[in-house]
Motif scaffolding. Structure first.
Motif, PDB file in Angstrom:
ATOM      1  N   LEU A  86       6.273  14.239   2.907  1.00  0.00           N
ATOM      2  CA  LEU A  86       5.726  13.824   4.284  1.00  0.00           C
ATOM      3  C   LEU A  86       4.929  12.266   3.579  1.00  0.00           C
ATOM      4  CD1 LEU A  86       4.905  13.862   7.239  1.00  0.00           C
ATOM      5  CD2 LEU A  86       2.785  14.969   6.061  1.00  0.00           C
ATOM      6  N   ALA A  87       4.279  12.249   2.635  1.00  0.00           N
ATOM      7  CA  ALA A  87       3.661  10.974   1.975  1.00  0.00           C
ATOM      8  C   ALA A  87       4.483   9.829   1.814  1.00  0.00           C
ATOM      9  CB  ALA A  87       2.696  11.457   0.858  1.00  0.00           C
ATOM     10  N   GLU A  88       5.609  10.129   1.207  1.00  0.00           N
ATOM     11  CA  GLU A  88       6.590   9.228   1.003  1.00  0.00           C
ATOM     12  C   GLU A  88       7.221   8.894   2.035  1.00  0.00           C
ATOM     13  OE1 GLU A  88       7.214   7.739  -2.031  1.00  0.00           O
ATOM     14  OE2 GLU A  88       5.692   9.320  -3.033  1.00  0.00           O
ATOM     15  N   ALA A  89       7.563   9.653   3.163  1.00  0.00           N
ATOM     16  CA  ALA A  89       8.034   9.110   4.326  1.00  0.00           C
ATOM     17  C   ALA A  89       7.154   8.374   5.174  1.00  0.00           C
ATOM     18  CB  ALA A  89       8.310  10.187   5.294  1.00  0.00           C
ATOM     19  N   PHE A  90       5.857   8.249   5.067  1.00  0.00           N
ATOM     20  CA  PHE A  90       4.992   7.555   5.654  1.00  0.00           C
ATOM     21  C   PHE A  90       4.527   6.093   5.053  1.00  0.00           C
ATOM     22  CE2 PHE A  90       3.768  11.012   8.751  1.00  0.00           C
ATOM     23  CZ  PHE A  90       3.474  10.186   9.742  1.00  0.00           C
ATOM     24  N   ARG A  91       4.757   6.366   3.595  1.00  0.00           N
ATOM     25  CA  ARG A  91       4.591   5.066   2.953  1.00  0.00           C
ATOM     26  C   ARG A  91       5.790   4.131   2.938  1.00  0.00           C
ATOM     27  NH1 ARG A  91       3.155   8.997  -1.434  1.00  0.00           N
ATOM     28  NH2 ARG A  91       0.879   9.047  -1.843  1.00  0.00           N
ATOM     29  N   ILE A  92       6.948   4.471   3.127  1.00  0.00           N
ATOM     30  CA  ILE A  92       8.261   3.711   3.433  1.00  0.00           C
ATOM     31  C   ILE A  92       7.962   3.117   4.842  1.00  0.00           C
ATOM     32  CG2 ILE A  92      10.771   3.996   3.994  1.00  0.00           C
ATOM     33  CD1 ILE A  92      10.644   6.066   1.871  1.00  0.00           C
ATOM     34  N   PHE A  93       7.557   4.235   5.959  1.00  0.00           N
ATOM     35  CA  PHE A  93       7.296   3.614   7.305  1.00  0.00           C
ATOM     36  C   PHE A  93       6.092   2.461   7.331  1.00  0.00           C
ATOM     37  CE2 PHE A  93       5.118   4.656  11.299  1.00  0.00           C
ATOM     38  CZ  PHE A  93       5.824   3.979  12.205  1.00  0.00           C
ATOM     39  N   ARG A  94       4.911   2.724   6.358  1.00  0.00           N
ATOM     40  CA  ARG A  94       4.126   1.663   6.325  1.00  0.00           C
ATOM     41  C   ARG A  94       4.559   0.273   5.898  1.00  0.00           C
ATOM     42  NH1 ARG A  94      -0.052   2.750   1.536  1.00  0.00           N
ATOM     43  NH2 ARG A  94       1.888   2.331   0.512  1.00  0.00           N
ATOM     44  N   THR A  95       5.219   0.338   4.637  1.00  0.00           N
ATOM     45  CA  THR A  95       5.972  -0.845   4.053  1.00  0.00           C
ATOM     46  C   THR A  95       6.790  -1.300   5.240  1.00  0.00           C
ATOM     47  OG1 THR A  95       6.030   0.381   2.092  1.00  0.00           O
ATOM     48  CG2 THR A  95       7.282  -1.956   2.320  1.00  0.00           C
ATOM     49  N   ASN A  96       7.693  -0.637   5.920  1.00  0.00           N
ATOM     50  CA  ASN A  96       8.538  -1.635   6.859  1.00  0.00           C
ATOM     51  C   ASN A  96       7.706  -1.900   8.200  1.00  0.00           C
ATOM     52  OD1 ASN A  96      10.869  -0.622   5.433  1.00  0.00           O
ATOM     53  ND2 ASN A  96      11.071   1.123   6.636  1.00  0.00           N
ATOM     54  N   LEU A  97       6.599  -1.149   8.418  1.00  0.00           N
ATOM     55  CA  LEU A  97       5.905  -1.863   9.394  1.00  0.00           C
ATOM     56  C   LEU A  97       5.202  -2.844   9.260  1.00  0.00           C
ATOM     57  CD1 LEU A  97       5.495  -0.266  12.464  1.00  0.00           C
ATOM     58  CD2 LEU A  97       3.510   0.603  11.791  1.00  0.00           C
ATOM     59  N   LEU A  98       4.434  -2.961   8.042  1.00  0.00           N
ATOM     60  CA  LEU A  98       3.563  -4.195   7.931  1.00  0.00           C
ATOM     61  C   LEU A  98       4.323  -5.399   7.588  1.00  0.00           C
ATOM     62  CD1 LEU A  98       1.188  -2.641   5.409  1.00  0.00           C
ATOM     63  CD2 LEU A  98       0.665  -2.985   7.870  1.00  0.00           C
ATOM     64  N   HIS A  99       5.602  -5.087   7.098  1.00  0.00           N
ATOM     65  CA  HIS A  99       6.519  -6.226   7.116  1.00  0.00           C
ATOM     66  C   HIS A  99       6.764  -6.904   8.430  1.00  0.00           C
ATOM     67  CE1 HIS A  99       9.842  -8.958   5.421  1.00  0.00           C
ATOM     68  NE2 HIS A  99      10.476  -8.395   6.265  1.00  0.00           N
ATOM     69  N   GLN A 100       6.986  -5.890   9.529  1.00  0.00           N
ATOM     70  CA  GLN A 100       7.413  -6.346  10.782  1.00  0.00           C
ATOM     71  C   GLN A 100       6.443  -7.082  11.361  1.00  0.00           C
ATOM     72  OE1 GLN A 100      10.316  -6.306  11.988  1.00  0.00           O
ATOM     73  NE2 GLN A 100       9.854  -6.931  14.190  1.00  0.00           N
ATOM     74  N   LEU A 101       4.937  -6.769  10.834  1.00  0.00           N
ATOM     75  CA  LEU A 101       3.875  -7.238  11.641  1.00  0.00           C
ATOM     76  C   LEU A 101       3.997  -8.829  11.354  1.00  0.00           C
ATOM     77  CD1 LEU A 101       1.091  -4.910  11.201  1.00  0.00           C
ATOM     78  CD2 LEU A 101       1.815  -5.805  13.289  1.00  0.00           C
ATOM     79  N   LYS A 102       4.519  -9.145  10.233  1.00  0.00           N
ATOM     80  CA  LYS A 102       4.514 -10.619  10.026  1.00  0.00           C
ATOM     81  C   LYS A 102       5.206 -11.473  11.098  1.00  0.00           C
ATOM     82  CE  LYS A 102       4.156  -9.609   5.100  1.00  0.00           C
ATOM     83  NZ  LYS A 102       4.777 -10.048   3.678  1.00  0.00           N
ATOM     84  N   PHE A 103       6.161 -10.840  11.691  1.00  0.00           N
ATOM     85  CA  PHE A 103       6.784 -11.620  12.857  1.00  0.00           C
ATOM     86  C   PHE A 103       6.294 -11.534  14.074  1.00  0.00           C
ATOM     87  CE2 PHE A 103       9.458 -10.064   9.251  1.00  0.00           C
ATOM     88  CZ  PHE A 103      10.184 -11.287   8.704  1.00  0.00           C
ATOM     89  N   SER A 104       5.041 -10.897  14.160  1.00  0.00           N
ATOM     90  CA  SER A 104       4.404 -10.747  15.531  1.00  0.00           C
ATOM     91  C   SER A 104       4.054 -12.269  15.906  1.00  0.00           C
ATOM     92  CB  SER A 104       3.289  -9.702  15.335  1.00  0.00           C
ATOM     93  OG  SER A 104       2.544  -9.821  16.543  1.00  0.00           O
ATOM     94  N   LYS A 105       3.907 -12.166  17.181  1.00  0.00           N
ATOM     95  CA  LYS A 105       3.502 -13.571  17.785  1.00  0.00           C
ATOM     96  C   LYS A 105       1.883 -13.937  17.475  1.00  0.00           C
ATOM     97  CE  LYS A 105       2.191 -11.820  22.479  1.00  0.00           C
ATOM     98  NZ  LYS A 105       2.621 -11.837  23.872  1.00  0.00           N
ATOM     99  N   ASN A 106       1.163 -12.886  17.315  1.00  0.00           N
ATOM    100  CA  ASN A 106      -0.309 -13.040  17.020  1.00  0.00           C
ATOM    101  C   ASN A 106      -0.546 -13.119  15.469  1.00  0.00           C
ATOM    102  OD1 ASN A 106      -0.882 -12.890  19.519  1.00  0.00           O
ATOM    103  ND2 ASN A 106      -0.929 -10.528  19.636  1.00  0.00           N
ATOM    104  N   HIS A 107       0.505 -13.137  14.528  1.00  0.00           N
ATOM    105  CA  HIS A 107       0.359 -13.102  13.318  1.00  0.00           C
ATOM    106  C   HIS A 107      -0.062 -14.702  12.633  1.00  0.00           C
ATOM    107  CE1 HIS A 107       0.583 -12.377   9.081  1.00  0.00           C
ATOM    108  NE2 HIS A 107       1.520 -13.360   8.795  1.00  0.00           N
ATOM    109  N   ASP A 108      -1.058 -14.656  12.016  1.00  0.00           N
ATOM    110  CA  ASP A 108      -1.655 -15.965  11.438  1.00  0.00           C
ATOM    111  C   ASP A 108      -1.716 -15.577   9.854  1.00  0.00           C
ATOM    112  OD1 ASP A 108      -3.029 -17.969  10.484  1.00  0.00           O
ATOM    113  OD2 ASP A 108      -4.932 -17.712  11.758  1.00  0.00           O
ATOM    114  N   PRO A 109      -0.717 -16.318   9.070  1.00  0.00           N
ATOM    115  CA  PRO A 109      -0.695 -16.272   7.678  1.00  0.00           C
ATOM    116  C   PRO A 109      -2.220 -16.382   6.865  1.00  0.00           C
ATOM    117  CG  PRO A 109       1.046 -17.368   8.596  1.00  0.00           C
ATOM    118  CD  PRO A 109      -0.082 -17.370   9.646  1.00  0.00           C
ATOM    119  N   ALA A 110      -2.998 -17.362   7.599  1.00  0.00           N
ATOM    120  CA  ALA A 110      -4.170 -17.732   6.925  1.00  0.00           C
ATOM    121  C   ALA A 110      -5.072 -16.365   6.931  1.00  0.00           C
ATOM    122  CB  ALA A 110      -4.802 -18.639   7.241  1.00  0.00           C
ATOM    123  N   THR A 111      -5.251 -15.853   8.150  1.00  0.00           N
ATOM    124  CA  THR A 111      -6.257 -14.855   8.335  1.00  0.00           C
ATOM    125  C   THR A 111      -5.699 -13.497   8.389  1.00  0.00           C
ATOM    126  OG1 THR A 111      -6.021 -15.131  10.838  1.00  0.00           O
ATOM    127  CG2 THR A 111      -7.804 -16.603   9.639  1.00  0.00           C
TER     128      THR A 111
END
Length: 791
Positions: free
Chosen positions: A562-587
């Motif tokens: 279960l922990a490994e599954a959520f770690r993989i999910f976290r990695t994929n999810l945080l990577h996807q957040l970088k492409f959000s319209k509200n994402h600010d690389p500086a902050t």
């Protein structure tokens, strides 16, 4: 048209679908193996207990009457007595299978009694010398014997004694060999044979006495006779049975009986001809005796001893004419007798053949008539006078009889004309001998009559010998092409076919069951179904199904699947957040994550809690907000009072400080805070749509690195859609085995209409046996994998 790249992608997609379909069935391979083994065992037991049936065949050629016969044409220009032009195989087949023929076979082989030897697996049919005893019936009444039907079992004991038992009548009889058994419908004696050394005390037999008429019907159905080819005179007869010797004996006996019946039919014509000739000889002997007696009296009264030499010359002149006249008179006498026979003929009987009539048409029609009579007699042996074929033969016989009479009339008219012409010529010779003494003239007449009678007498004697010879050496009606032979392999049961059928049924039954199961299954069962339906979205994680004994909350430094599954999910999810319209690389200002689902029970709150924990374990400050105001569930995962102030209280009370209602996680996750849902409000939608919720999000975004919001299901209420604009990314939970496939259309519609921001799918409740994606828990485990899980 589809370009090469699209074609390649389409082909790869088809291959992936096929692979997935195959794997979906193969994962249930133990069911296939068990089913195949069960059905193969059933087939093996069936083959062990079933009686093998063999097919026996024989081939015979039906001969024409000019094939294999004796040619008697050397006797006074006579021809063979029979001349059929063609064999009617349909008639021969009907005679072959007639009850009369089969009855002779049954009586000859005593087939009404059937003996089986009882075995451990099956009973064995015995026949002939295989039976170590014989049953002799006491023929008190032939009719009663032919219709008697009974059954009994026979078990031998010591000293040639045995016990007979009948279950239906509950009869048990103790007897010895050569004793008379009188307890059944028919009295019989069981006698020893030369093979009685085969009898063991433990041997048990079953004896069936079958009704003769029933056996006739059964044997008629078992025997098959058909022509070999359209232009062939060969018939193939076959029979099916459990005993090879019995099959072969039945066919060989049937062929023998059929041939004997044909020979007897042929002999009837010769016998009828001989009888006719003998009747004519009796009359002719009397006539000849009268003529000779008259000659003796004439010579005695007139004192005549020899004819004068002067008459010899005149007789020489008359030789040729007289010879022709004799032939005509002979033909007239025979033809008239034959005509009288036809006129006085009653019914349909055979005509005498080859009497010496020199009319080709009369002889040919007579032979044809006799051929039809023989066919009619054969048909009557197995049918009645009302049979359409018999009626048709009657019409043909009447027509041929009329044609014979017409031909005889024409022939007699021609003979009479020739006879008158010869008499006119003889008249001239008579005028030349008028000067001879009257005595000599009268003597000549007497001698002429004597000569005619003598020649006719010799002619009929010759015909009688021909008929007797033909009767004695009548040729067979069939030629045996192949004696009865039996194949070494039984035709039933077909071992290979039954085993193959059992194998196919063993595969087909679980396949059909699984096919129906998959066909009627309306739930989402794997990641591939989601990706196939929701082509514009991606599955960012797969959460395994937990057992009741497993913890549903992650712990710090957790190494479980279960922990490994959520770690993989976290990695994929945080990577996807970088492409959000509200994402600010500086902050890094892109951190509000909604967690929702279509319906209740898909695990959105479970996913939100564990996602918050796994992000918090990476030294990030995380706030978990319970925004499902109608059905709050977050407090159940923590040791909080449900009535503590929460989101609903903050939205309702403008004076309430957000920091005062945030709760600290009491577990190992020090960076995780929780904002519960609070008390259930009467108007949650109105509270969420106000600006107060936006202020809440803005405040917590300035405090925490990530904000995880547990929202309401999207189908039941509109709460999630009302606040969706504040999310940087929306985690949409789908649960394997719970979410209906039709709900995927709802997800597709939500995404197409942009009701939620940046949807990221997660599949919850994944069962490892059906997961063809990635595995979890990359840690050392010395537990061996079960042998049946070979993929």
């Amino acid at each position: 048209m589809m370009n090469s790249e699209n074609q390649r992608q389409y082909t790869e997609g088809e291959n992936e679908d096929l692979k997935f379909l195959i794997f979906k069935y193969l994962k249930n391979w133990p069911y296939f193996i068990i089913s195949v083994i069960i059905f193969i065992l059933i087939a093996v037991f069936y083959l062990k207990f079933s009686t093998p049936i063999y097919q026996t065949s024989t081939s015979v050629k039906v001969l024409k009457d000019d094939e294999g016969g004796v040619d008697l044409s050397g006797l006074s220009a006579s021809t063979t007595l029979f001349n059929y032009s063609k064999v009617n195989l349909e008639n021969e087949i009907q005679i072959f299978k007639s009850r009369r023929m089969l009855g002779r076979v049954i009586d000859s082989l005593q087939l009404t009694t059937t003996v089986y030897k009882v075995g451990s697996l099956r009973n064995e049919l015995l026949f002939g010398e295989e039976i170590p005893f014989k049953i002799e019936y006491i023929e008190n009444d032939v009719e009663e014997r032919s219709t008697a039907t009974f059954y009994f079992s026979l078990k031998f004991k010591a000293n040639n004694s045995f016990e007979i038992h009948n279950d239906e009548r509950n009869i048990s009889v103790l007897a010895s060999l050569n004793d008379t058994i009188r307890e059944f419908d028919e009295d019989f004696i069981i006698k020893p044979t030369v093979f009685n050394h085969k009898i063991n005390n433990s041997d048990e037999y079953k004896i069936y006495k079958i009704d003769r008429n029933s056996l006739l019907s059964r044997l008629s159905n078992e025997i098959s006779i058909e022509a070999v080819g359209d232009k062939s005179d060969v018939l193939m007869a076959s029979v099916k049975g459990a005993n090879k010797t019995r099959n072969e004996t039945i066919l060989n006996t049937l062929v023998k009986v059929f041939n004997q019946d044909g020979v007897e039919d042929k002999r009837l014509i010769s016998k009828r001809t001989k009888e006719f000739v003998e009747e004519r000889l009796k009359i002719l002997v009397q006539d000849l005796d009268t003529v000779e007696s008259g000659l003796v009296e004439f010579k005695k009264d007139r004192g005549v001893v020899n004819v004068e030499a002067s008459v010899e010359e005149l007789f020489t002149k008359e030789a040729t004419s007289e010879s022709e006249k004799f032939n005509i008179e002979t033909q007239l006498a025979i033809s008239k007798d034959f005509r009288n026979l036809l006129v006085n003929l009653s019914g349909y009987t055979l005509l005498p053949a080859n009497l010496g009539i020199e009319s080709e048409s009369v002889n040919r029609l007579t032979n044809t008539y006799n051929e039809l009579i023989s066919n009619r007699n054969r048909l009557l042996s197995s049918s009645t006078e009302e049979n359409p074929m018999v009626l048709k033969l009657n019409e043909e016989l009447d027509r041929i009889q009329d044609n014979i009479l017409v031909s005889l009339k024409t022939y007699l008219q021609a003979l009479t004309t020739s006879y008158q012409r010869l008499r006119s010529r003889e008249g001239r010779y008579t005028g030349e001998i008028n000067n001879l003494p009257q005595v000599e003239k009268e003597l000549k007449g007497i001698l002429r009559q004597q000569g005619i009678k003598e020649r006719l007498y010799v002619f009929l004697l010759q015909k009688r010998e021909e008929a007797a010879l033909s009767y004695a050496i009548t040729s067979p009606t069939i030629k045996i092409v192949d004696f009865a032979y039996t194949g070494s392999t039984p035709i039933s049961p077909k071992r290979n076919m039954i085993l193959l059928g059992a194998f196919l049924i063993g595969l087909g039954l679980p396949f059909s069951f699984l096919y129906l199961k998959f066909l009627l299954d309306t739930k989402v069962n794997n990641r591939a179904e989601i990706e196939k339906e929701l082509t514009g979205l991606s599955v960012f994680g797969e959460v395994p199904q937990l057992s009741n004994s497993q913890s549903k909350m992650l712990k710090r430094n957790d190494q479980s699947a279960l922990a490994e599954a959520f770690r993989i999910f976290r990695t994929n999810l945080l990577h996807q957040l970088k492409f959000s319209k509200n994402h600010d690389p500086a902050t890094g200002n892109s951190k509000v994550i909604y967690v929702t689902s279509s319906i209740k029970g898909e695990g959105k709150t479970f996913t939100a809690n564990n996602l918050a924990r796994v992000i918090a374990s990476s030294n990030k400050k995380v706030l978990l907000i319970g925004a499902d105001l109608r059905n709050p569930q977050i407090h159940m995962y923590y040791d909080f009072d449900r009535n503590l102030p929460g989101v609903s209280d903050y939205l309702f009370n403008e004076n309430l400080d957000i920091r005062s209602i945030i709760q600290k996680d009491k577990s190992d996750f020090k960076n995780l805070d929780i904002l519960s849902s609070g008390s259930v409000p009467p108007n949650p939608a109105e509270l969420l749509v106000e600006d107060r919720f936006e202020e809440l999000i803005d405040v917590v975004k300035s405090i925490y690195d990530y904000v995880i919001v547990d929202t309401a299901p999207t189908i039941y209420v509109t709460d999630t859609f009302l606040i969706s604009k504040y999310a940087d990314l929306t985690v949409y939970v789908i649960k394997q085995g719970l979410t209906e496939k039709k709900l995927l259309h709802h997800v597709k519609e939500v995404n197409n209409k942009k009701k939620l921001n940046h949807i990221a799918l997660v599949l919850n409740g994944v069962v490892s046996d059906t997961n063809f994606g990635y595995g979890y828990g990359y840690v050392y485990n010395d537990a061996k994998k079960p042998f049946y899980k070979f993929w």
